[in-house]
Write a protein that holds these residues in place. Sequence first.
Motif, short mmCIF file in Angstrom:
data_model
loop_
_atom_site.label_atom_id
_atom_site.label_comp_id
_atom_site.label_asym_id
_atom_site.label_seq_id
_atom_site.Cartn_x
_atom_site.Cartn_y
_atom_site.Cartn_z
N SER A 56 0.82 -1.21 0.00
CA SER A 56 0.00 0.00 0.00
C SER A 56 0.85 1.26 0.00
CB SER A 56 -0.94 -0.01 1.21
OG SER A 56 -0.22 -0.18 2.41
N LYS A 57 2.12 1.17 0.42
CA LYS A 57 3.00 2.34 0.45
C LYS A 57 3.48 2.75 -0.94
CE LYS A 57 3.28 2.95 4.97
NZ LYS A 57 2.86 4.21 5.63
N ASN A 58 3.80 1.77 -1.78
CA ASN A 58 4.37 2.10 -3.09
C ASN A 58 3.41 1.83 -4.24
OD1 ASN A 58 4.42 -0.67 -3.55
ND2 ASN A 58 6.59 -0.88 -3.07
N PHE A 59 2.18 1.42 -3.95
CA PHE A 59 1.22 1.02 -4.99
C PHE A 59 1.01 2.12 -6.03
CE2 PHE A 59 -3.27 1.01 -6.41
CZ PHE A 59 -3.25 -0.16 -7.16
N GLU A 60 0.80 3.35 -5.58
CA GLU A 60 0.54 4.44 -6.52
C GLU A 60 1.76 4.72 -7.40
OE1 GLU A 60 -2.14 7.79 -5.02
OE2 GLU A 60 -1.38 6.92 -3.15
N PHE A 61 2.97 4.58 -6.85
CA PHE A 61 4.18 4.80 -7.65
C PHE A 61 4.31 3.75 -8.75
CE2 PHE A 61 5.04 6.84 -3.58
CZ PHE A 61 5.50 8.08 -3.99
N VAL A 62 3.97 2.50 -8.41
CA VAL A 62 4.02 1.43 -9.42
C VAL A 62 3.01 1.71 -10.52
CG1 VAL A 62 3.64 -1.03 -9.80
CG2 VAL A 62 4.86 -0.27 -7.76
N CYS A 63 1.79 2.11 -10.15
CA CYS A 63 0.78 2.45 -11.16
C CYS A 63 1.22 3.62 -12.01
CB CYS A 63 -0.55 2.76 -10.47
SG CYS A 63 -1.34 1.32 -9.70
N LEU A 64 1.86 4.60 -11.40
CA LEU A 64 2.37 5.75 -12.16
C LEU A 64 3.39 5.31 -13.19
CD1 LEU A 64 2.62 8.92 -12.41
CD2 LEU A 64 4.53 8.72 -10.81
N ASP A 65 4.24 4.37 -12.83
CA ASP A 65 5.28 3.92 -13.75
C ASP A 65 4.70 3.15 -14.92
OD1 ASP A 65 8.25 4.02 -13.90
OD2 ASP A 65 8.03 1.86 -14.12
N PHE A 66 3.52 2.54 -14.76
CA PHE A 66 2.87 1.83 -15.85
C PHE A 66 2.20 2.78 -16.84
CE2 PHE A 66 2.15 -2.18 -13.11
CZ PHE A 66 3.37 -2.69 -13.54
N ALA A 67 1.95 4.02 -16.44
CA ALA A 67 1.20 4.95 -17.27
C ALA A 67 1.99 5.31 -18.53
CB ALA A 67 0.88 6.22 -16.48
N PRO A 68 1.30 5.60 -19.64
CA PRO A 68 1.99 5.95 -20.89
C PRO A 68 2.61 7.34 -20.80
CG PRO A 68 -0.35 6.24 -21.14
CD PRO A 68 -0.17 5.62 -19.79
N GLY A 69 3.49 7.61 -21.74
CA GLY A 69 4.17 8.91 -21.77
C GLY A 69 5.61 8.76 -21.33
N TYR A 70 6.35 9.85 -21.40
CA TYR A 70 7.77 9.76 -21.07
C TYR A 70 8.20 10.69 -19.95
CZ TYR A 70 8.30 14.02 -23.85
OH TYR A 70 8.21 15.30 -24.33
N ARG A 71 7.54 11.82 -19.78
CA ARG A 71 8.06 12.79 -18.83
C ARG A 71 8.10 12.25 -17.40
NH1 ARG A 71 5.68 18.52 -18.75
NH2 ARG A 71 3.77 17.35 -18.36
N HIS A 72 7.01 11.63 -16.97
CA HIS A 72 6.94 11.20 -15.58
C HIS A 72 7.93 10.08 -15.29
CE1 HIS A 72 4.29 8.37 -17.66
NE2 HIS A 72 4.47 7.54 -16.65
N LYS A 73 8.18 9.20 -16.28
CA LYS A 73 9.14 8.12 -16.06
C LYS A 73 10.55 8.68 -15.85
CE LYS A 73 6.82 4.39 -18.58
NZ LYS A 73 6.97 3.31 -17.58
N CYS A 92 7.67 -3.97 -16.46
CA CYS A 92 7.88 -5.34 -16.00
C CYS A 92 6.69 -6.24 -16.31
CB CYS A 92 8.18 -5.36 -14.50
SG CYS A 92 6.80 -4.82 -13.47
N THR A 93 5.62 -5.71 -16.86
CA THR A 93 4.47 -6.52 -17.25
C THR A 93 3.80 -5.86 -18.45
OG1 THR A 93 2.49 -7.63 -16.39
CG2 THR A 93 2.78 -5.33 -15.78
N GLY A 94 2.89 -6.58 -19.10
CA GLY A 94 2.23 -6.07 -20.29
C GLY A 94 1.01 -5.24 -19.96
N LYS A 95 0.46 -4.60 -20.99
CA LYS A 95 -0.73 -3.76 -20.78
C LYS A 95 -1.91 -4.57 -20.27
CE LYS A 95 -0.62 -1.93 -24.97
NZ LYS A 95 -0.97 -1.10 -26.15
N ARG A 96 -2.15 -5.71 -20.90
CA ARG A 96 -3.30 -6.53 -20.52
C ARG A 96 -3.13 -7.06 -19.10
NH1 ARG A 96 -6.74 -8.12 -24.64
NH2 ARG A 96 -6.15 -7.39 -26.72
N GLU A 97 -1.92 -7.49 -18.78
CA GLU A 97 -1.68 -8.00 -17.43
C GLU A 97 -1.87 -6.91 -16.38
OE1 GLU A 97 0.27 -10.69 -20.30
OE2 GLU A 97 0.22 -8.51 -20.03
#
Length: 578
Positions: A369-386, A483-488
């Motif tokens: 629960s501490k890092n969940f939002e950061f992991v979701c952010l890293d999955f998001a499309p785009g380049y600036r935030h990564k 580390c995982t695909g879009k569908r996953e």
Amino acid sequence: MQNSDQALPVKDRRPHALGDLKIIPDEIICSMLEHLTPRDVGRLACVSSVMYIFCNEEPLWMSLCLKKASGLLQYKGSWKKTALHLEDPPIEYDESCTRLLHFDGFYSPFLYRRYYRCHTVLDGFSFDSQLVKRKKIVTREEFDRECAEEPILLSGLADTWPARNTWTIDQLLTRYGDTAFRISQRSVRSISMKFKDYVAYMNVQHDEDPLYIFDYKFGENAQGLLEDYRVPDLFQEDLFNVLDGDMRPSYRWVIIGPQRSGASWHVDPALTSAWNTLLCGRKRWALYPPGRVPLGVTVHVNEDDGDVNIETPSSLEWWLDFYPLLADDDKPIECTQLPGETIVVPSGWWHCILNLETTIAVTQNFVDSKNFEFVCLDFAPGYRHKGVCRAGLLALEEESLEGGGKNTSAGDHDMSYPDLTRKEKRVRVNRCGEIQNHEEDTNGVSKNYNSSKQDFSYDINFLAKFLDEDRDHYNFPWSSGNCTGKREMREWLYKLWVGKPEMRELIWKGACLALNAGKWLELLEEICNFHKLPTLTAEEKLPVGNGSNPVYLMADCVVKIFVEGGFESSIYGLGTEV
């Protein structure tokens, strides 16, 4: 009259031996040779004495071998022999002709430094200052309150593990000598070695960056190893557990390596956190907080899919060549990890590990629960935030900063870091090998490394400002570094939504970051209002499944929003569905 006993000056043989290539630095020549075939390198070694020296370097042959090797690898006593054995057909040669020739009149600082790294020993390579916090076993409440946002060394977590006594080289050799383990990925191909062959390699190698076992499938090939340890209670929460089998990203590794091996500077995939327990040997750790790129590291951010590529010296090279250049204020957080200790690396932290002796360890990455939002952010499309997550504001163009990218109220999460050269969304630093005047350039690097301070906050609200909200979050290039695909990823969020209703507020925040779920919910509400469909319930607002278009299950109907492939493709898809 000259004294006949006086030694004559040794003539520099480099200009004559290299001809027109003499203007090329030794580092570039070595890099060029890595693009040749083993047979061509062998031929080139016959051209001149200096080319003979270049073409018989073991690091060169290691690189040539690993580019060709795949599957099960057996070390033949040297990388040159191993590479030639992999040729088709294998190249055999007379042992009596393998003694290296020696030439005077040639000195290469680059080759010397590399030779030194290959043969240096690290028995006394440690420091008295232990800057990482050390604690005995702590409760979950203490950990969340005091330890969750900074690295920490914990002792006592592995005291009851069988691995504390059984994970030695000799015992593992007896149990798993014929078992094949995956080797650190120095090649684009998958390489593995039987454990007995790997131990034989460890005992004779003199590599500057030795191969080490880094196997994420050890539980399949050596199931007994899973019975030798257990996940500490502090890290039992892992939200990736809802994914089964191959859908789950790689998350646990057994790590075995000799002195001088290690992991170069990196941030763990998907901004996950990790724990690493050492069972044998000593490891030296260096860590920087999120956004603070270490000296000597270059971060490239692909503007098409957001993939982040990191160029970094080997762990040993960084400790020997870059660490001494750092001012005291710029040095990383450090520690020497001892057997039985567990180090915790929080989300987004840069870290580099050097094995001071032969080590055996087990590590796992996790999402809680501490890092969940950061992991979701890293999955998001785009380049600036990564780029920003890993390289701080250095990942941005100047105009992006002027447009309000700077955080002016980051609060307790503020972290400042050195500003390096910013060009094309990458971080550049001088490499140690280019330094001519050590004292002068050390000061120059230090000034460049500390040229200015900028505000950076590893806070989810701050980092989310750099998301590209206009990009279609269903129909977009997927970063190959994820580390995982879009569908996953979509199925993972939906399984969490169904299986953990008590966490729906947090899961919704993550879905808004990764899927832009709020945007699709607004469209769904417009559709429901126009067609006078029933009002959405709280349980129905997240898209279901893992398809390439958002699908919503409602009380007595299904709504599918066609977004993949543009308008024409959507009309065709609608016709197919009907």
